[in-house]
Design an enzyme around this catalytic site. Structure first.
Site, short mmCIF file in Angstrom:
data_model
loop_
_atom_site.label_atom_id
_atom_site.label_comp_id
_atom_site.label_asym_id
_atom_site.label_seq_id
_atom_site.Cartn_x
_atom_site.Cartn_y
_atom_site.Cartn_z
N ARG A 198 -8.59 6.18 -3.01
CA ARG A 198 -7.90 6.32 -4.23
C ARG A 198 -8.87 6.94 -5.13
O ARG A 198 -8.40 7.87 -5.98
CB ARG A 198 -7.68 4.98 -4.66
CG ARG A 198 -6.21 4.40 -4.04
CD ARG A 198 -5.32 3.32 -4.79
NE ARG A 198 -4.97 3.79 -6.10
CZ ARG A 198 -3.64 3.95 -6.25
NH1 ARG A 198 -2.87 4.07 -5.06
NH2 ARG A 198 -3.29 4.37 -7.47
N ASN A 245 2.22 14.97 -6.65
CA ASN A 245 0.95 14.81 -6.62
C ASN A 245 0.03 14.84 -5.34
O ASN A 245 -1.01 13.93 -5.48
CB ASN A 245 0.58 13.55 -7.68
CG ASN A 245 1.26 12.18 -7.06
OD1 ASN A 245 1.65 12.30 -5.98
ND2 ASN A 245 0.88 11.16 -7.72
N HIS A 301 -0.71 10.07 -1.18
CA HIS A 301 -0.75 8.51 -1.42
C HIS A 301 -1.75 7.83 -0.79
O HIS A 301 -2.18 8.34 0.24
CB HIS A 301 0.76 8.08 -1.08
CG HIS A 301 0.99 6.74 -0.96
ND1 HIS A 301 1.50 5.90 -1.91
CD2 HIS A 301 0.68 5.77 0.18
CE1 HIS A 301 1.52 4.59 -1.82
NE2 HIS A 301 0.90 4.56 -0.47
P1 ADP Z 1 0.18 5.76 -7.10
O1 ADP Z 1 0.63 6.81 -6.06
O2 ADP Z 1 -1.25 6.37 -7.75
O3 ADP Z 1 -0.02 4.46 -6.44
P2 ADP Z 1 2.31 4.77 -8.63
O4 ADP Z 1 2.33 3.78 -7.40
O5 ADP Z 1 2.35 4.21 -10.01
O6 ADP Z 1 0.97 5.88 -8.22
O7 ADP Z 1 3.75 5.69 -8.35
C1 ADP Z 1 4.07 6.25 -7.23
C2 ADP Z 1 4.44 7.69 -7.25
O8 ADP Z 1 5.39 7.84 -8.13
C3 ADP Z 1 3.04 8.40 -7.72
O9 ADP Z 1 2.27 8.70 -6.67
C4 ADP Z 1 3.99 9.70 -8.25
O10 ADP Z 1 4.35 10.62 -7.20
C5 ADP Z 1 5.23 9.15 -9.17
N1 ADP Z 1 4.97 8.84 -10.26
C6 ADP Z 1 4.47 7.72 -10.98
N2 ADP Z 1 4.18 7.78 -12.21
C7 ADP Z 1 4.96 8.94 -12.50
C8 ADP Z 1 5.40 9.27 -13.81
N3 ADP Z 1 5.00 8.93 -14.82
N4 ADP Z 1 6.00 10.35 -13.82
C9 ADP Z 1 6.37 10.94 -12.61
N5 ADP Z 1 6.25 10.56 -11.53
C10 ADP Z 1 5.50 9.27 -11.48
MG MG Z 2 1.15 3.04 -6.02
#
Ligand code: ADP
Ligand code: MG
Length: 186
Positions: free
Chosen positions: A96, A126, A129
């Site tokens: 991460r 992004n 994961h």
């Molecule tokens: P992570 O992938 O960092 O664990 P989350 O579990 O919060 O993040 O979210 C899952 C996925 O949803 C993110 O990797 C991203 O692709 C999408 N996502 C999260 N927050 C947002 C946001 N505010 N706007 C658009 N897409 C988002």
């Molecule tokens: Mg997540």
């Protein structure tokens, strides 16, 4: 084929995904795979998957109802995903850190050297994961690699992986126990 130095502690496993925004751009895909190796992760399993929308909805169930949910599940079903089981002494936290924070627009300024800071396109697209805790790492690994037996891996493979007795197979993007180290067990 490259050997890697051994580590002291027990290896932890995490589930990583290289998302469809990356797999469709070969040079970015290669750069991220190289970064994984440069950061000393061991690739325990590697597989390309093409998720259907129903599967992406299930994988991201915790986010159902959020404003970005529909665009997230549609995006994740839009092309191939590379699913990886990565090993490292502190794999979950370390992966991460290497990925960087979720939100790309901010991460580009605050952590530009991370994977998301460098290659992320939008807050949804992004790049990668990573599991966020031991229990989600186990669940998510099962989701993508139902055939993978964690217990057997820890018994049969982890000691050699920890000692660095592995060979990296670039084309398949996976580390395997080297034949010469297996001979010691005969
Ligand atoms: P992570 O992938 O960092 O664990 P989350 O579990 O919060 O993040 O979210 C899952 C996925 O949803 C993110 O990797 C991203 O692709 C999408 N996502 C999260 N927050 C947002 C946001 N505010 N706007 C658009 N897409 C988002
Ligand atoms: Mg997540």
């Amino acid at each position: 084929m490259i050997m890697r130095m051994g580590t002291q502690g027990r290896l932890q496993l995490t589930l990583a995904l290289i998302k469809p925004d990356v797999t469709r751009v070969p040079y970015v895909f290669e750069a991220i795979k190289q970064r994984i190796i440069d950061e000393q992760f061991l690739v325990v399993r590697s597989k390309e998957v093409r998720l259907r929308q129903k599967q992406t909805e299930k994988f991201y169930e915790e986010h159902r109802g959020k404003f970005f949910y529909n665009r997230l599940v549609t995006f994740m079903a839009s092309g191939p995903t590379q699913a990886l089981i990565l090993a490292h002494e502190d794999a979950i936290k370390r992966w991460r850190e290497v990925m960087g924070p979720t939100k790309v627009y901010r991460t580009k300024y605050e952590a530009p050297d991370t994977i998301r800071g460098t290659y992320g396109l939008t807050d949804t697209r992004n790049a990668t994961h990573g599991s966020d805790a031991e229990d989600t790492a186990t669940q998510e690994t099962k989701f993508f690699f139902p055939e993978f037996c964690r217990k057997t891996w820890y018994e049969k493979e982890e000691p050699a992986f920890r000692r660095g007795q592995v060979i990296f197979h670039k084309k398949e993007f996976v580390h395997r126990i080297s034949a010469s180290s297996q001979e010691q067990w005969w």
